[in-house]
Design an enzyme around this catalytic site. Structure first.
Site, short mmCIF file in Angstrom:
data_model
loop_
_atom_site.label_atom_id
_atom_site.label_comp_id
_atom_site.label_asym_id
_atom_site.label_seq_id
_atom_site.Cartn_x
_atom_site.Cartn_y
_atom_site.Cartn_z
N SER A 142 -0.28 6.05 -5.40
CA SER A 142 -1.52 5.37 -4.77
C SER A 142 -2.76 6.64 -4.24
O SER A 142 -1.79 7.82 -3.76
CB SER A 142 -0.82 4.46 -3.67
OG SER A 142 -1.65 4.62 -1.99
N TYR A 181 5.11 4.96 4.75
CA TYR A 181 4.41 4.21 3.03
C TYR A 181 4.08 6.03 2.24
O TYR A 181 4.47 6.40 1.13
CB TYR A 181 4.39 3.36 3.36
CG TYR A 181 3.55 2.98 2.18
CD1 TYR A 181 1.65 3.23 2.37
CD2 TYR A 181 4.12 2.92 0.78
CE1 TYR A 181 1.27 2.93 0.74
CE2 TYR A 181 3.46 2.37 -0.23
CZ TYR A 181 2.38 2.45 -0.52
OH TYR A 181 1.02 2.47 -1.32
N LYS A 217 5.38 7.85 -1.20
CA LYS A 217 4.45 8.08 -2.78
C LYS A 217 4.41 10.05 -3.40
O LYS A 217 4.27 10.14 -4.16
CB LYS A 217 3.05 7.07 -3.01
CG LYS A 217 3.18 5.95 -2.44
CD LYS A 217 4.00 5.62 -3.76
CE LYS A 217 4.63 3.43 -3.86
NZ LYS A 217 4.60 3.24 -4.71
C1 WQD Z 1 -9.43 -1.92 3.20
C2 WQD Z 1 -10.37 -2.11 4.49
C3 WQD Z 1 -9.36 -1.88 6.90
C4 WQD Z 1 -8.21 -5.60 7.26
C5 WQD Z 1 -3.84 -0.39 2.37
C6 WQD Z 1 -2.53 1.10 2.15
C7 WQD Z 1 -2.81 1.42 -0.07
C8 WQD Z 1 -2.48 0.45 -0.68
C9 WQD Z 1 -3.60 -0.86 -0.36
C10 WQD Z 1 -1.05 -0.33 -1.55
C11 WQD Z 1 -10.15 -0.99 5.59
C12 WQD Z 1 -9.92 -2.81 6.65
C13 WQD Z 1 -8.76 -4.54 6.54
C14 WQD Z 1 -8.41 -6.39 8.04
C15 WQD Z 1 -10.08 -4.31 7.91
N1 WQD Z 1 -1.38 -0.39 -0.68
N2 WQD Z 1 -9.56 -4.60 7.01
N3 WQD Z 1 -10.24 -5.93 8.77
O1 WQD Z 1 -5.64 0.53 4.22
O2 WQD Z 1 -7.33 0.85 2.63
O3 WQD Z 1 -4.90 0.67 1.47
O4 WQD Z 1 -3.19 -1.05 1.24
O5 WQD Z 1 -0.73 0.99 -2.10
O6 WQD Z 1 -2.14 2.81 -0.11
O7 WQD Z 1 -2.92 2.24 2.34
O8 WQD Z 1 -6.18 -1.54 2.01
O9 WQD Z 1 -6.51 -3.70 2.34
O10 WQD Z 1 -5.43 -2.76 4.48
O11 WQD Z 1 -8.08 -2.10 4.05
O12 WQD Z 1 -11.49 -4.27 8.16
O13 WQD Z 1 -8.28 -7.43 8.59
O14 WQD Z 1 -10.34 -3.00 5.03
O15 WQD Z 1 -9.82 -1.42 7.45
O16 WQD Z 1 -11.75 -0.03 6.36
P1 WQD Z 1 -6.14 0.21 2.45
P2 WQD Z 1 -6.65 -2.93 3.78
#
Ligand code: WQD
Length: 340
Positions: free
Chosen positions: A124, A149, A153
């Site tokens: 990741s 998590y 990785k």
């Molecule tokens: C994306 C953006 C949030 C929800 C994680 C893991 C990564 C991978 C993908 C496994 C961020 C914003 C989110 C919401 C928001 N997983 N957001 N409102 O955190 O980039 O990555 O998931 O491999 O390893 O770390 O993904 O989709 O949670 O967030 O504004 O209700 O959307 O702050 O900027 P993230 P995400």
């Protein structure tokens, strides 16, 4: 063509990769413990591919069961290891659950093959944290993990690298995914978050279908063009195709050494607000959202340099954010009429 063991094969990325492996002419062996997936995915895979996938329910943390399974399948030519817990927030609250599951399963798979197999590992972009330079390349510094998590990785990559260093017959490619989103164009498989989605896109689709309230944009005071955080979103179908390319590289003599790392992204960053806009324009659905505080542990902006993947894997992402949003929406609509 070879026979590929896909661990976590009924999961989000595992199931989409199984489709692309079958499309490429591989036989696939799927194993899963259904801790974060649904058995119905198997029926869906049969509908999509016309083949009844060879599936075994297997606890990869049970060393003897894994050894027995591999011994019973001597014709496996490669492994794609997806099986792992992957919820960032949950890992903070239950670190031992994450370290035990994610390391025991990986070590048991390597051991069962006597460190003699082609293995693609699901890593990741989390390993980069907030990169010092963007786009982030594979040789960028790995930062201190923001969560257990992310730490699993990072450490898993080190386990693989160190084992490869003394096991010339273990050939590994670690694939660092950016943000996998979307669904197969059949709308028969897609992301199946358990409970309230933590990730942006499944929350968007559940909000749009009426399962959730308004979306909260976690912060619009970042140092980005529109103030919301930036990520490199990649269509899960493109991701599946990249895994086929990685297996093919391991089967060829092209690999440089027996441990390599590749970024899997589009090379383009999109902000939260841009994703919301892309969803609305590609689906015609109006979203209800509000601006909230930043989420603890989020990085401000990250997107990948995908030059090495293009050259080394002969692969590039082809689907854009509009296709990601539309496919995710079609899948959500399918789920409404066909609840799992
Ligand atoms: C994306 C953006 C949030 C929800 C994680 C893991 C990564 C991978 C993908 C496994 C961020 C914003 C989110 C919401 C928001 N997983 N957001 N409102 O955190 O980039 O990555 O998931 O491999 O390893 O770390 O993904 O989709 O949670 O967030 O504004 O209700 O959307 O702050 O900027 P993230 P995400």
């Amino acid at each position: 063509m070879g026979k590929i063991l896909v661990t976590g094969g009924t999961g989000f990325i595992g199931s989409h990769t199984a489709v692309e492996l079958i499309n490429a002419g591989y036989e696939v062996l799927l194993v899963d413990d259904f801790s974060n997936s649904n058995p119905k995915i198997l029926t869906q895979l049969e509908t999509i591919t016309g083949q009844n996938p060879d599936f075994t329910e297997l606890d990869l943390c049970d060393e003897q069961k894994v050894t027995d399974f591999v011994a019973a399948h001597p014709d496996i030519t490669g492994v794609i290891h997806f099986a792992a817990f992957k919820a960032v927030g949950e890992s903070v609250n239950f670190p031992l659950k994450y370290y035990r599951n994610n390391f025991y399963s990986l070590i048991n798979v390597i051991t069962a093959f006597n460190s003699n197999v082609n293995l693609v590992f699901s890593s990741s972009c989390t390993v980069y944290g907030q990169p010092d330079q963007l786009p982030v390349t594979e040789d960028a510094a790995v930062k201190v993990a923001e969560s257990p998590y992310g730490n699993t990785k990072q450490i898993a990559e080190e386990i693989l690298r160190d084992t490869c260093a003394v096991s010339p017959d273990l050939k590994v490619i670690s694939l660092r995914y950016f943000n996998p989103v979307g669904a197969h164009n059949s709308a028969l498989i897609g992301e199946l978050p358990i409970g309230v989605p933590q990730n942006l896109v499944p929350f968007i689709t559940q909000s749009a279908i009426g399962k959730r309230g308004p979306i909260t944009v976690f912060g619009n005071d970042y140092n980005t063009p529109d103030g919301s955080a930036v990520r490199d979103y990649i269509h899960v179908v493109d991701l599946g195709k990249a895994h086929v390319a990685a297996i093919q590289r391991l089967e060829s003599a092209k690999a440089e050494g027996n441990y390599e790392v590749f970024n899997l992204g589009t090379g383009k960053g999109s902000s939260v607000l841009e994703i919301i806009q892309a969803f609305e324009s590609s689906t015609g659905e109006k979203l209800d959202y509000k601006i909230g505080p930043r989420r603890e542990g989020d990085v401000e902006q990250v997107w990948g340099d995908v030059t090495k993947s293009a050259e080394g894997l002969g692969w590039k992402a082809e689907l854009d954010v509009n296709e990601m949003m539309l496919s995710a929406w079609n899948w959500e609509k399918y789920l409404k009429d066909n609840p799992f």
